[in-house]
Design a protein around this motif. Structure first.
Motif, mmCIF file in Angstrom:
data_model
loop_
_atom_site.group_PDB
_atom_site.id
_atom_site.type_symbol
_atom_site.label_atom_id
_atom_site.label_comp_id
_atom_site.label_asym_id
_atom_site.label_seq_id
_atom_site.Cartn_x
_atom_site.Cartn_y
_atom_site.Cartn_z
ATOM 1 N N PRO A 1 64.372 60.942 69.348
ATOM 2 C CA PRO A 1 63.431 62.029 69.098
ATOM 3 C C PRO A 1 62.745 61.938 67.738
ATOM 4 N N ILE A 2 63.351 61.275 66.770
ATOM 5 C CA ILE A 2 62.709 61.197 65.461
ATOM 6 C C ILE A 2 62.151 59.801 65.198
ATOM 7 N N GLY A 3 62.029 58.993 66.258
ATOM 8 C CA GLY A 3 61.401 57.692 66.128
ATOM 9 C C GLY A 3 62.345 56.554 65.775
ATOM 10 N N SER A 4 63.626 56.850 65.594
ATOM 11 C CA SER A 4 64.562 55.778 65.292
ATOM 12 C C SER A 4 65.097 55.196 66.598
ATOM 13 N N TYR A 5 65.430 53.934 66.563
ATOM 14 C CA TYR A 5 65.958 53.300 67.764
ATOM 15 C C TYR A 5 67.397 53.723 67.997
ATOM 16 N N ASN A 6 67.712 53.935 69.254
ATOM 17 C CA ASN A 6 69.073 54.297 69.632
ATOM 18 C C ASN A 6 69.885 53.020 69.786
ATOM 19 N N VAL A 7 70.637 52.688 68.784
ATOM 20 C CA VAL A 7 71.469 51.499 68.832
ATOM 21 C C VAL A 7 72.903 51.890 68.520
ATOM 22 N N CYS A 8 73.817 51.108 69.014
ATOM 23 C CA CYS A 8 75.227 51.348 68.755
ATOM 24 C C CYS A 8 75.511 50.917 67.320
ATOM 25 N N ASN A 9 76.030 51.818 66.491
ATOM 26 C CA ASN A 9 76.265 51.495 65.090
ATOM 27 C C ASN A 9 77.725 51.154 64.814
ATOM 28 N N PHE A 10 78.481 50.817 65.868
ATOM 29 C CA PHE A 10 79.851 50.351 65.704
ATOM 30 C C PHE A 10 80.115 49.290 66.764
ATOM 31 N N ASN A 11 81.108 48.490 66.502
ATOM 32 C CA ASN A 11 81.470 47.446 67.451
ATOM 33 C C ASN A 11 82.458 48.031 68.456
ATOM 34 N N PRO A 12 82.112 48.090 69.737
ATOM 35 C CA PRO A 12 83.014 48.664 70.735
ATOM 36 C C PRO A 12 84.368 47.950 70.777
ATOM 37 N N LEU A 13 84.364 46.664 70.504
ATOM 38 C CA LEU A 13 85.614 45.914 70.501
ATOM 39 C C LEU A 13 86.550 46.412 69.398
ATOM 40 N N ASP A 14 85.974 46.781 68.262
ATOM 41 C CA ASP A 14 86.787 47.351 67.181
ATOM 42 C C ASP A 14 87.467 48.641 67.632
ATOM 43 N N LYS A 15 86.751 49.448 68.396
ATOM 44 C CA LYS A 15 87.326 50.701 68.887
ATOM 45 C C LYS A 15 88.462 50.433 69.876
ATOM 46 N N VAL A 16 88.312 49.422 70.719
ATOM 47 C CA VAL A 16 89.370 49.067 71.664
ATOM 48 C C VAL A 16 90.606 48.604 70.913
ATOM 49 N N ILE A 17 90.404 47.763 69.897
ATOM 50 C CA ILE A 17 91.527 47.274 69.094
ATOM 51 C C ILE A 17 92.207 48.432 68.370
ATOM 52 N N GLU A 18 91.421 49.334 67.826
ATOM 53 C CA GLU A 18 91.972 50.501 67.139
ATOM 54 C C GLU A 18 92.833 51.334 68.089
ATOM 55 N N LEU A 19 92.332 51.561 69.299
ATOM 56 C CA LEU A 19 93.081 52.313 70.298
ATOM 57 C C LEU A 19 94.362 51.577 70.663
ATOM 58 N N TYR A 20 94.284 50.278 70.856
ATOM 59 C CA TYR A 20 95.456 49.475 71.190
ATOM 60 C C TYR A 20 96.507 49.574 70.092
ATOM 61 N N GLU A 21 96.080 49.485 68.847
ATOM 62 C CA GLU A 21 97.021 49.558 67.725
ATOM 63 C C GLU A 21 97.698 50.935 67.665
ATOM 64 N N ARG A 22 96.954 51.991 67.943
ATOM 65 C CA ARG A 22 97.547 53.329 67.945
ATOM 66 C C ARG A 22 98.567 53.474 69.073
ATOM 67 N N LEU A 23 98.239 52.923 70.253
ATOM 68 C CA LEU A 23 99.178 52.976 71.369
ATOM 69 C C LEU A 23 100.431 52.160 71.066
ATOM 70 N N LEU A 24 100.250 51.014 70.457
ATOM 71 C CA LEU A 24 101.372 50.169 70.083
ATOM 72 C C LEU A 24 102.280 50.879 69.084
ATOM 73 N N GLN A 25 101.676 51.526 68.096
ATOM 74 C CA GLN A 25 102.453 52.270 67.106
ATOM 75 C C GLN A 25 103.215 53.414 67.763
ATOM 76 N N SER A 26 102.595 54.091 68.689
ATOM 77 C CA SER A 26 103.246 55.185 69.400
ATOM 78 C C SER A 26 104.455 54.671 70.178
ATOM 79 N N GLU A 27 104.318 53.528 70.824
ATOM 80 C CA GLU A 27 105.432 52.936 71.561
ATOM 81 C C GLU A 27 106.567 52.545 70.618
#
Length: 127
Positions: free
Chosen positions: A91-117
């Motif tokens: 809406p303000i003329g900026s391109y809608n791009v992903c500003n994070f690496n989705p793979l980093d988020k998967v790894i982060e989630l995996y590490e949290r699950l591993l720690q919980s286990e």
């Protein structure tokens, strides 16, 4: 090879709409409670009974009239009317791009699950 849909071939129209929606024949078959081969035969049929057409339309998220009046040219014309800017810009003329690496988020989630286990194992060992 022409991709134009024959104007009076309901089965081909069902097939193209299903493909455009990203659905497989197996999914439609499951929803209709029939075999995949039955869906294939329906998509090869020039006509389809109204009751079946209504069920398929509901599965595809369209109306029976939408299937009957489907035109591949109209679909492409609809999307060609959008300019690249109207699709890619926010809406303000900026391109809608992903500003994070989705793979980093998967790894982060995996590490949290591993720690919980690990914590669960420690609790069980201490009991």
């Amino acid at each position: 090879m022409s991709t134009a849909t024959k104007p009076d071939h309901i089965g081909h129209k069902i097939s193209r709409i299903r493909e455009l929606r990203g659905l497989k024949q197996e999914y439609v078959a499951h929803e209709l409670n029939v075999s995949q081969q039955t869906v294939s035969k329906i998509e090869q049929s020039q006509t389809v009974e109204d009751q079946i057409l209504e069920q398929i339309a509901e599965i595809l998220g369209v109306t029976p009239e939408g299937i009957k009046n489907f035109s591949e040219e109209a679909v492409f014309n609809y999307f060609n009317n959008f300019s690249d800017n109207s699709i890619n810009q926010g809406p303000i003329g900026s391109y809608n791009v992903c500003n994070f690496n989705p793979l980093d988020k998967v790894i982060e989630l995996y590490e949290r699950l591993l720690q919980s286990e690990r914590e669960k194992i420690e609790l069980l060992k201490n009991k």
